[in-house]
Scaffold this motif. Structure first.
Motif, PDB file in Angstrom:
ATOM      1  N   SER A   1       0.683   7.167   4.951  1.00 28.41           N
ATOM      2  CA  SER A   1       0.824   8.494   4.380  1.00 28.41           C
ATOM      3  C   SER A   1       1.845   8.514   3.246  1.00 28.41           C
ATOM      4  O   SER A   1       1.988   9.530   2.580  1.00 28.41           O
ATOM      5  N   ASP A   2       2.551   7.413   3.052  1.00 29.02           N
ATOM      6  CA  ASP A   2       3.506   7.410   1.960  1.00 29.02           C
ATOM      7  C   ASP A   2       2.793   7.054   0.662  1.00 29.02           C
ATOM      8  O   ASP A   2       2.755   5.906   0.229  1.00 29.02           O
ATOM      9  N   ARG A   3       2.208   8.064   0.072  1.00 28.60           N
ATOM     10  CA  ARG A   3       1.380   7.810  -1.113  1.00 28.60           C
ATOM     11  C   ARG A   3       2.178   7.224  -2.249  1.00 28.60           C
ATOM     12  O   ARG A   3       1.685   6.420  -3.027  1.00 28.60           O
ATOM     13  N   HIS A   4       3.423   7.659  -2.326  1.00 31.96           N
ATOM     14  CA  HIS A   4       4.262   7.225  -3.429  1.00 31.96           C
ATOM     15  C   HIS A   4       4.351   5.691  -3.431  1.00 31.96           C
ATOM     16  O   HIS A   4       4.041   5.031  -4.417  1.00 31.96           O
ATOM     17  N   ILE A   5       4.729   5.130  -2.295  1.00 30.45           N
ATOM     18  CA  ILE A   5       4.868   3.674  -2.194  1.00 30.45           C
ATOM     19  C   ILE A   5       3.507   2.994  -2.309  1.00 30.45           C
ATOM     20  O   ILE A   5       3.337   2.015  -3.034  1.00 30.45           O
ATOM     21  N   LEU A   6       2.518   3.537  -1.608  1.00 31.42           N
ATOM     22  CA  LEU A   6       1.211   2.863  -1.582  1.00 31.42           C
ATOM     23  C   LEU A   6       0.547   2.878  -2.961  1.00 31.42           C
ATOM     24  O   LEU A   6      -0.049   1.891  -3.377  1.00 31.42           O
ATOM     25  N   GLU A   7       0.678   4.000  -3.640  1.00 31.81           N
ATOM     26  CA  GLU A   7       0.058   4.059  -4.961  1.00 31.81           C
ATOM     27  C   GLU A   7       0.722   3.077  -5.920  1.00 31.81           C
ATOM     28  O   GLU A   7       0.062   2.412  -6.701  1.00 31.81           O
ATOM     29  N   GLN A   8       2.032   2.977  -5.805  1.00 36.64           N
ATOM     30  CA  GLN A   8       2.722   1.989  -6.646  1.00 36.64           C
ATOM     31  C   GLN A   8       2.241   0.580  -6.340  1.00 36.64           C
ATOM     32  O   GLN A   8       2.031  -0.226  -7.237  1.00 36.64           O
ATOM     33  N   MET A   9       2.073   0.315  -5.062  1.00 33.86           N
ATOM     34  CA  MET A   9       1.661  -1.026  -4.638  1.00 33.86           C
ATOM     35  C   MET A   9       0.275  -1.381  -5.148  1.00 33.86           C
ATOM     36  O   MET A   9       0.015  -2.496  -5.558  1.00 33.86           O
ATOM     37  N   PHE A  10      -0.631  -0.393  -5.083  1.00 32.37           N
ATOM     38  CA  PHE A  10      -2.033  -0.695  -5.349  1.00 32.37           C
ATOM     39  C   PHE A  10      -2.500  -0.296  -6.743  1.00 32.37           C
ATOM     40  O   PHE A  10      -3.553  -0.712  -7.171  1.00 32.37           O
ATOM     41  N   SER A  11      -1.710   0.554  -7.419  1.00 30.54           N
ATOM     42  CA  SER A  11      -2.240   0.932  -8.725  1.00 30.54           C
ATOM     43  C   SER A  11      -1.338   0.595  -9.903  1.00 30.54           C
ATOM     44  O   SER A  11      -1.647   0.964 -11.019  1.00 30.54           O
ATOM     45  N   SER A  12      -0.224  -0.117  -9.638  1.00 31.04           N
ATOM     46  CA  SER A  12       0.464  -0.543 -10.864  1.00 31.04           C
ATOM     47  C   SER A  12       0.070  -1.977 -11.203  1.00 31.04           C
ATOM     48  O   SER A  12       0.040  -2.865 -10.344  1.00 31.04           O
ATOM     49  N   TYR A  13      -0.206  -2.119 -12.451  1.00 33.32           N
ATOM     50  CA  TYR A  13      -0.764  -3.355 -12.993  1.00 33.32           C
ATOM     51  C   TYR A  13       0.092  -4.564 -12.652  1.00 33.32           C
ATOM     52  O   TYR A  13      -0.409  -5.664 -12.402  1.00 33.32           O
ATOM     53  N   SER A  14       1.423  -4.347 -12.607  1.00 34.96           N
ATOM     54  CA  SER A  14       2.331  -5.478 -12.413  1.00 34.96           C
ATOM     55  C   SER A  14       2.459  -5.888 -10.949  1.00 34.96           C
ATOM     56  O   SER A  14       3.136  -6.840 -10.626  1.00 34.96           O
ATOM     57  N   LYS A  15       1.819  -5.145 -10.032  1.00 30.55           N
ATOM     58  CA  LYS A  15       2.018  -5.437  -8.610  1.00 30.55           C
ATOM     59  C   LYS A  15       0.894  -6.303  -8.058  1.00 30.55           C
ATOM     60  O   LYS A  15      -0.262  -6.170  -8.484  1.00 30.55           O
ATOM     61  N   PRO A  16       1.233  -7.169  -7.077  1.00 26.19           N
ATOM     62  CA  PRO A  16       0.224  -8.106  -6.562  1.00 26.19           C
ATOM     63  C   PRO A  16      -1.042  -7.429  -6.025  1.00 26.19           C
ATOM     64  O   PRO A  16      -2.138  -7.958  -6.172  1.00 26.19           O
ATOM     65  N   PHE A  17      -0.890  -6.257  -5.398  1.00 24.55           N
ATOM     66  CA  PHE A  17      -2.063  -5.622  -4.796  1.00 24.55           C
ATOM     67  C   PHE A  17      -2.890  -4.791  -5.779  1.00 24.55           C
ATOM     68  O   PHE A  17      -3.848  -4.132  -5.381  1.00 24.55           O
ATOM     69  N   TYR A  18      -2.495  -4.846  -7.036  1.00 21.16           N
ATOM     70  CA  TYR A  18      -3.190  -4.052  -8.050  1.00 21.16           C
ATOM     71  C   TYR A  18      -4.706  -4.217  -7.937  1.00 21.16           C
ATOM     72  O   TYR A  18      -5.208  -5.348  -7.905  1.00 21.16           O
ATOM     73  N   ASN A  19      -5.391  -3.106  -7.806  1.00 21.76           N
ATOM     74  CA  ASN A  19      -6.859  -3.127  -7.794  1.00 21.76           C
ATOM     75  C   ASN A  19      -7.498  -3.940  -6.681  1.00 21.76           C
ATOM     76  O   ASN A  19      -8.640  -4.367  -6.826  1.00 21.76           O
ATOM     77  N   SER A  20      -6.762  -4.168  -5.592  1.00 28.69           N
ATOM     78  CA  SER A  20      -7.355  -5.062  -4.595  1.00 28.69           C
ATOM     79  C   SER A  20      -7.967  -4.299  -3.426  1.00 28.69           C
ATOM     80  O   SER A  20      -8.428  -4.892  -2.466  1.00 28.69           O
ATOM     81  N   ALA A  21      -7.937  -2.970  -3.484  1.00 27.07           N
ATOM     82  CA  ALA A  21      -8.590  -2.194  -2.428  1.00 27.07           C
ATOM     83  C   ALA A  21      -9.145  -0.908  -3.017  1.00 27.07           C
ATOM     84  O   ALA A  21      -8.594  -0.366  -3.970  1.00 27.07           O
ATOM     85  N   GLN A  22     -10.220  -0.454  -2.432  1.00 29.07           N
ATOM     86  CA  GLN A  22     -10.827   0.796  -2.884  1.00 29.07           C
ATOM     87  C   GLN A  22     -10.012   1.966  -2.328  1.00 29.07           C
ATOM     88  O   GLN A  22      -9.917   2.125  -1.109  1.00 29.07           O
ATOM     89  N   PRO A  23      -9.400   2.790  -3.176  1.00 30.72           N
ATOM     90  CA  PRO A  23      -8.606   3.887  -2.636  1.00 30.72           C
ATOM     91  C   PRO A  23      -9.472   5.044  -2.150  1.00 30.72           C
ATOM     92  O   PRO A  23     -10.447   5.414  -2.802  1.00 30.72           O
ATOM     93  N   LEU A  24      -9.127   5.571  -0.996  1.00 33.45           N
ATOM     94  CA  LEU A  24      -9.825   6.748  -0.465  1.00 33.45           C
ATOM     95  C   LEU A  24      -8.777   7.724   0.040  1.00 33.45           C
ATOM     96  O   LEU A  24      -7.873   7.342   0.767  1.00 33.45           O
ATOM     97  N   PHE A  25      -8.909   8.953  -0.389  1.00 30.99           N
ATOM     98  CA  PHE A  25      -7.945   9.958   0.030  1.00 30.99           C
ATOM     99  C   PHE A  25      -8.602  10.882   1.059  1.00 30.99           C
ATOM    100  O   PHE A  25      -9.653  11.459   0.796  1.00 30.99           O
ATOM    101  N   LEU A  26      -7.987  10.966   2.216  1.00 32.99           N
ATOM    102  CA  LEU A  26      -8.555  11.792   3.279  1.00 32.99           C
ATOM    103  C   LEU A  26      -8.009  13.217   3.169  1.00 32.99           C
ATOM    104  O   LEU A  26      -6.832  13.458   3.380  1.00 32.99           O
ATOM    105  N   ASP A  27      -8.897  14.116   2.852  1.00 34.49           N
ATOM    106  CA  ASP A  27      -8.482  15.509   2.668  1.00 34.49           C
ATOM    107  C   ASP A  27      -8.675  16.278   3.982  1.00 34.49           C
ATOM    108  O   ASP A  27      -9.019  15.705   5.005  1.00 34.49           O
ATOM    109  N   ARG A  28      -8.496  17.578   3.917  1.00 35.02           N
ATOM    110  CA  ARG A  28      -8.699  18.418   5.104  1.00 35.02           C
ATOM    111  C   ARG A  28     -10.155  18.363   5.572  1.00 35.02           C
ATOM    112  O   ARG A  28     -11.051  18.168   4.737  1.00 35.02           O
ATOM    113  N   ILE A  29     -10.356  18.601   6.851  1.00 34.96           N
ATOM    114  CA  ILE A  29     -11.717  18.819   7.343  1.00 34.96           C
ATOM    115  C   ILE A  29     -12.141  20.179   6.764  1.00 34.96           C
ATOM    116  O   ILE A  29     -11.367  21.137   6.841  1.00 34.96           O
TER     117      ILE A  29
END
Ligand SMILES: Nc1ncnc2c1ncn2[C@@H]1O[C@H](COP(=O)(O)OP(=O)(O)OP(=O)(O)O)[C@@H](O)[C@H]1O
Ligand SMILES: [Mg+2]
Length: 378
Positions: free
Chosen positions: A191-219
């Motif tokens: 749930s820590d989007r701040h950290i996770l987004e940095q991990m997965f969507s900044s170009y300089s980070k190892p996990f960049y683009n390595s997973a399909q992001p899905l955001f779970l909204d309200r039912i």
């Protein structure tokens, strides 16, 4: 009678509300494209949907699935420990052959597993201290998953924790292994989007683009309302759709809080009358009353300014600029620099969280019950 509003444990399919689209897309990503990054606000239902996805016939029949929650892990060693334990426990019911294959692969910790000499049942004596070479054990675990006789899916919940591990280069280390794997796909979630987004969507980070992001909204509201009506109807009771709608709006559709209210309401003897809004609000009052002692203690742990800011955020519901002159004046807060400092510590201690609205941060109190309590108390 079973309470259909499950608050813990595994929710039987029948009492799992909606999430049809999300279940399909997570399943399809895992089956086809690869890894998934699942994020949402707290208590929205990430953990439950992971379990639900793994419980689909298609997945159950064709994959080995593993799930670890690393919220309490503070090092790579601990994460590896959780992973090893999970794999072993999941393989126990699959029989000796599957277990032996695993034990043959994780030589660095084989000694921690044994067979009970009397019953012949597998025993696990794995302790954290047994993981002497976490990097090696991790490599062995990944090697095992890669060579397993069925494809594997591995969910690592609260994945943002790895950013707090003291070891350096964890992200690079994990990424190196994960990108080589064909037989195992990963579902990272947190749930820590701040950290996770940095991990997965900044170009300089190892996990960049390595997973399909899905955001779970309200039912969606209509789905939740029919679900609640159905649950009450099953035991011959009737609830007014407006009463459900009232609760949904009050908690902004955050799953856990609504579910807790209907769980407690279901447990009450409401006789034959139709359940209306007043019974919902009585139930909420009771919940807040039960939590009061805890809320007071939480408040006592805050400084005066932190408390003032938290109360101001709770009254506003959602705040985009807590350091703006307007917000400060309206809530009689001191300087914007001290408000900023207070906000940072409130976020660190998870009293306050944010979500993105039109690419801008919007802050709110994390715990919706605490938010309501603050509004009525201060
Ligand atoms: N689809 C669902 N059907 C029924 N109940 C649900 C569903 N999703 C979530 N819940 C309820 O909401 C609670 C919170 O869900 P869950 O633990 O999955 O949220 P989470 O996003 O993982 O929370 P956290 O951020 O604390 O890890 C569950 O225990 C359950 O009571
Ligand atoms: Mg969770």
């Amino acid at each position: 009678m079973i309470n259909p509003f499950y608050l813990t444990g595994i929710i039987p399919g029948k009492y799992f509300c909606d999430r049809e689209k999300e279940t399909k897309s997570i399943t399809s990503f895992l089956e086809n494209q690869g890894n998934v990054l699942l994020t949402s606000a707290r208590k929205m239902g990430k953990t439950q949907i992971i379990r639900h996805v793994f419980d689909q016939d298609d997945i159950r029949d064709n994959y080995y699935t593993f799930y670890v929650d690393i919220y309490s892990a503070t090092s790579l060693r601990e994460m590896v420990f959780f992973m090893g334990k999970e794999i072993y426990q999941r393989l126990v019911p699959k029989g000796k052959k599957a277990l032996n294959r695993f034990l043959g692969a994780v030589k660095s910790i084989t000694a921690a597993f044994s067979l009970d000499p009397v019953s012949g049942n597998p025993r696990i004596n794995l302790r954290l201290g047994d993981i002497l070479t976490p990097e090696l054990t991790l490599e062995e675990i990944f090697g095992y998953l890669e060579a397993a006789d069925k494809p594997c899916l591995f969910a690592i919940d609260e994945f943002q924790q790895i950013a707090r591990f003291p070891e350096t280069n964890i992200e690079a280390l994990l990424r190196t292994h994960i990108q080589k794997m064909n037989n195992c796909h990963f579902l990272f979630s947190g749930s820590d989007r701040h950290i996770l987004e940095q991990m997965f969507s900044s170009y300089s980070k190892p996990f960049y683009n390595s997973a399909q992001p899905l955001f779970l909204d309200r039912i969606p509201k209509d789905k939740y309302i029919s679900f609640v009506i159905g649950c009450f109807a099953e035991s011959g009771r009737e609830i007014d759709p407006d009463a459900v709608s009232y609760c949904y709006d009050l908690f902004d559709g955050y799953t856990f809080y609504m579910h807790k209210v209907f769980h407690d309401l279901f447990a009450q003897d409401t006789g034959k009358r139709v359940i209306r809004e007043n019974l919902v609000s009585n139930t909420i009052e009771t919940i807040l009353g039960e939590g009061e002692h805890g809320y007071r203690e939480q408040m006592a742990s805050l400084s005066t300014i932190q408390k003032q800011v938290l109360v101001a955020v709770s009254k506003a519901g959602i705040v985009s600029q807590p350091t703006s002159g307007d917000f400060i004046k309206r809530n009689s807060l001191p300087s914007s620099s001290s408000v900023q400092k207070a906000m940072i510590s409130l976020m660190d201690s998870q009293f306050v969280t944010y979500r993105m609205i039109e690419s801008k941060r919007a802050y709110q109190v994390s715990d919706k019950f605490l938010e309501l309590w603050l509004r009525v108390t201060y």
